[in-house]
Design a protein around this motif. Structure first.
Motif, PDB file in Angstrom:
ATOM      1  N   GLU A 371       0.660  -0.971  -0.218  1.00 20.31           N
ATOM      2  CA  GLU A 371      -0.323   0.194  -0.020  1.00 20.31           C
ATOM      3  C   GLU A 371       0.513   1.257  -0.435  1.00 20.31           C
ATOM      4  O   GLU A 371       0.546   2.403  -0.717  1.00 20.31           O
ATOM      5  N   LYS A 374       2.668   1.762  -3.575  1.00 17.72           N
ATOM      6  CA  LYS A 374       1.499   2.428  -4.682  1.00 17.72           C
ATOM      7  C   LYS A 374       1.265   3.891  -4.427  1.00 17.72           C
ATOM      8  O   LYS A 374       1.204   4.269  -5.512  1.00 17.72           O
TER       9      LYS A 374
ATOM     10  N   CYS B  47      -7.751   3.708   4.789  1.00 17.04           N
ATOM     11  CA  CYS B  47      -6.528   3.536   3.940  1.00 17.04           C
ATOM     12  C   CYS B  47      -6.373   2.518   4.203  1.00 17.04           C
ATOM     13  O   CYS B  47      -5.837   1.976   4.539  1.00 17.04           O
ATOM     14  N   THR B  50      -6.568  -1.251   5.046  1.00 12.40           N
ATOM     15  CA  THR B  50      -5.589  -2.007   3.890  1.00 12.40           C
ATOM     16  C   THR B  50      -4.124  -2.417   3.840  1.00 12.40           C
ATOM     17  O   THR B  50      -3.579  -3.103   3.052  1.00 12.40           O
ATOM     18  N   SER B  51      -3.447  -1.923   5.033  1.00 13.56           N
ATOM     19  CA  SER B  51      -2.306  -1.832   5.401  1.00 13.56           C
ATOM     20  C   SER B  51      -1.972  -3.164   5.849  1.00 13.56           C
ATOM     21  O   SER B  51      -3.055  -4.379   6.195  1.00 13.56           O
ATOM     22  N   MET B  60       0.920   2.478   5.998  1.00 11.33           N
ATOM     23  CA  MET B  60      -0.084   3.467   6.070  1.00 11.33           C
ATOM     24  C   MET B  60      -0.087   4.045   7.210  1.00 11.33           C
ATOM     25  O   MET B  60      -0.973   5.051   7.244  1.00 11.33           O
TER      26      MET B  60
END
Lengths: 532, 532
Positions: A371, A374, B47, B50-51, B60
């Protein structure tokens, strides 16, 4: 404190030194970070005194407060004076010398190094494809150029590429790394092509700008260091955590020093990463495999992201030394070390090619959280893409002519000539400096610089203080004015307080280097006499 | 709010739109900036879900919080899908089309535009000086190349230059500006050469990162805007103050709108600067002299630094329109306006040359506080220097072949061909779009884009909402999947809420453009039928 403030407002170099030193242990306990921050504020406010018209919208009073405190010694005050002197010489001003010798910057071609023919041939072909008809270009250069043009949209180097660069070239970079590291896999999707190493370094550090519980992210940086790191951390308002390289042990990394530095830093920062420059800039050491392993273990224990500045990976001169990439060592160590996060930086500005002005390099991102990766890939899109001609240069560096190909012999001959000449000069410069009274210079095992320590006479130090200059800045200016030799004072890189150094490149042709060293010796002898 | 958060975490474009809209007046009062900032935090925390692995150092949870909220639509989700589709086509996946038409990016050569011969000849010569012996190169190209090489240290484009660029080229830029502006003086020391316009824009905005009394610096940006500004302001944690361009008045600037925007912004920011893009991107308008004067008066009254994005200064197609630089207008207005601070940006990526991949441009800094200017010049040193081959390209653009010189005729013919073709396509595209049901497209007076408004059927909007996509994103994806045409949804640039637009370039060859427009018409007709 007031004297300090005066000093700060007077000279760029002492400012840089002081800001750095406040977060380094030996000058003042690291816990005094507030003082560091306060110092910065004082510096800013001292700048306000010189601020101009009330009517301006953007003034020193409301500028980004991080900008005034940035220092970048390799383009600092001594260089500015050197440029002035060059103009004076052009305008016929009489000096005790006829030219400025720019020993300040790792600027290879400026010092007479000849560009690698194959690189320039391919660049010319992709730039102006009508040259494909010219017989003077060897078939392998044409083939390479065709392959690269096919990878450009509209077959033009004038098109944008994907932000991390052309896929074909990223694949070639991954193949190069894999071969370099004895077969340890490299994924092309971990490669980002950059316009030189610097933007890659900034892109990675930028990810770590973060604050929690009032503490900012800290990054461990060597002292002495390449000052891009200090400058970038200042710009990003992050905390540099200086760790001293061990000059008495050929600028090696001492684990107890690293440990002390990180322990003390926790009082005023969240240590997030460690920067290691190998081969060293400005210090010229090449780390042993054992030293790299120790650093990896330390970074693992302290949960630090490793920034491996490996731009001098081609520049190893000491027959006893060998380049071990952090990735190779860490992968070979197995779990858990092989899963650590590393960013490794490479540049086309150094090595044997020295294509500084082309602006090309790459970074390999290893084990980054997908992540986060990204986010990194998103963040770089605002720069659109690195220069395509830089990407082409990178392609040739990582995928140079192979044995049996028409350009192979010439390529190898040119590459060897450059590296062999650097090897000779590396030895010559440290050996010669060691014959100067009061100089001691570690061997230049790698990179492109010598960083000798110089003992300055107490009267010279007094005179420097009188002139409100750091003693090594005073010395560098005096050298410049008397001989035209432009070096960078050690305080621009950081050094053990009370010691004085400078950085010189080893780039000028051997004859010129010998002449420079003799001029330098004469100057130094006279300097020491004058202040004895 | 919860629905909003979900939407934010689902799509990039709605995220971008929403963050922007919170600081724009028509969506929600600008005073709700806290909500904007809160929204950003929520986005970051969404966010975090999804880390990945707990063991990673950089996650994140501790990444720079500004990075996840950066959006840059011109390299956004639609383009990412377009690249995937290109790969699918390469791998033999059957589609209702055989190629992706990249109408998303102002990438001239990628769309078939031919490079200017003289630029490429000089680039080839400076890169590979053995070509000076080749008869195929005209003497003026050789002369120019020699002059430029003489200005490079060590006569190599592989050497670093001064950080603001080569003095000779900066002087040529100043001469170009002076001529362009009818003799109004330009000082070469106000010129900084850059690697494209973007780094220059970032360098100037960076100076304004500042906070006082809890308020951050705000910068007025047009809606719709080129999203580099929003992305950079997000990265720097500065406040965008959106002002709407008047679509009903051919995207002109309405002074009452500017006034309202700045008035409201003072509740949550310190307005410091105004960005004006002229000719407009994505909107294609060319400002009248009167409009430029009004903006200058407004900026003076509100004490705003003007960022004049003038990269399309060559791209004027409308015979009624003329390019007036902010500098020329402001200097002609006399005091106090002539003393205002302006930074004007130019690029070699646009115009008739379209050398995007070379990365070249410049900025002129007008009336900047000398101390601030010193800081700017210091700050850029950490990037070392812009690519030298980019600087060479800039030199040719600002100092193109003169009448009577051997390359003049060909140069003029090539330049005219490109600009004339763009003129024809600018007319063709807006006229054709205006024949589509539910389309309305302002004339493309300049730049390289059309930005039509499209009426979407309510059922399409419902379907988009079901898919948690912004309606114009939904439309762009549908167009891409059915036709291969890659456009950028209007929400990536900002637009009046409830209206839908997209940006397409006008760059493809005329025949291809006609084919694209027919495919587009078919798609749109079917789309409207499907959702009626």
């Amino acid at each position: 404190m007031e004297a300090l403030v005066n000093l700060l407002s007077e000279t760029l170099f002492s400012n840089f030194l002081t800001v750095k030193s406040f977060v380094s242990r030996k000058f003042t306990p690291r816990i005094n970070c507030n003082v560091s921050i306060q110092t910065r504020r004082i510096t800013v406010s001292s700048c306000q005194k010189t601020s101009t018209p009330v009517n301006r919208t953007l003034t020193m009073k409301n500028i980004n407060p991080q900008i005034p405190v940035i220092e970048y010694a390799v383009r600092g005050a001594v260089l500015i004076r050197a440029t002035e002197i060059e103009k004076e010489l052009q305008n016929g001003v009489k000096k005790p010398f006829t030219e400025v010798i720019r020993a300040n910057l790792g600027d290879c071609h400026a010092m007479g190094q000849i560009p690698i023919t194959f690189i320039r041939q391919v660049l010319a072909l992709v730039t102006y494809p009508k040259l494909f008809n010219e017989a003077q270009f060897p078939p392998d250069a044409k083939e390479r150029a065709k392959q690269l043009l096919d990878a450009c949209r509209g077959s033009s180097v004038g098109s944008y590429t994907d932000s991390p660069g052309i896929e074909l070239i990223r694949k070639h970079v991954a193949e190069y790394i894999q071969k370099r590291d004895g077969g340890i896999p490299s994924d092309w999707q971990d490669i980002i092509l950059t316009s030189g190493a610097s933007p890659g370094i900034k892109d990675i550090l930028k990810l770590m700008i973060y604050q929690s519980s009032g503490l900012k992210s800290g990054v461990m940086t060597p002292i002495p260091e390449y000052p891009l790191y200090a400058a970038t951390l200042t710009e990003y308002d992050m905390i540099p955590i200086g760790y001293y390289l061990d000059e008495s042990n050929n600028w090696g990394l001492d684990m107890s020093e690293l440990q002390t530095a990180v322990n003390q830093s926790r009082a005023f920062s969240h240590p997030r990463a460690i920067v290691v420059i190998n081969p060293g800039n400005p210090t010229g050491q090449v780390l042993t495999k054992n030293n790299v392993q120790e650093i990896i273990k330390f970074a693992y224990k302290e949960r630090l992201f490793i920034l491996a500045d490996e731009v001098y990976q081609y520049n190893i001169y000491d027959p006893e030394s060998q380049f071990f990439s952090f990735k190779k060592v860490m992968k070979e160590m197995g779990k858990p070390y092989s899963e650590m996060e590393v960013a490794s930086f490479m540049s086309c500005s150094k090595g044997y090619m020295g294509e500084c002005g082309i602006r090309a390099g790459f970074v390999e991102i290893i084990n980054m959280d997908p992540e986060v990766k990204k986010m990194l890939f998103k963040a770089i899109t605002t720069s659109l893409c690195p220069t395509v001609l830089g990407q082409v240069t990178t392609d040739i560096v990582v995928n140079s002519p192979k044995e049996g190909e028409p350009s192979y012999n010439q390529f190898i001959q040119e590459k060897t000539t450059v590296l062999e000449s650097l090897r000779i000069k590396a030895k010559l410069i440290s050996e010669t400096f060691n014959t100067f009274k009061g100089f001691s210079c570690n061997p230049v095992q790698g990179a492109m610089y010598a960083f000798p320590q110089i003992k300055l006479p107490p009267k010279a130090i007094e005179e420097a203080e009188k002139q409100k200059k750091h003693p090594d800045v005073f010395y560098a200016f005096d050298l410049l004015e008397h001989t035209g030799i432009c070096i960078i004072p050690g305080s621009g890189f950081g050094q053990d307080p009370g010691t004085y150094h400078f950085r010189t490149t080893i780039l000028m042709p051997v004859d010129k280097l010998k002449t420079m060293l003799e001029k330098f010796r004469d100057f130094h002898t006279r300097f020491v006499e004058k202040y004895s």
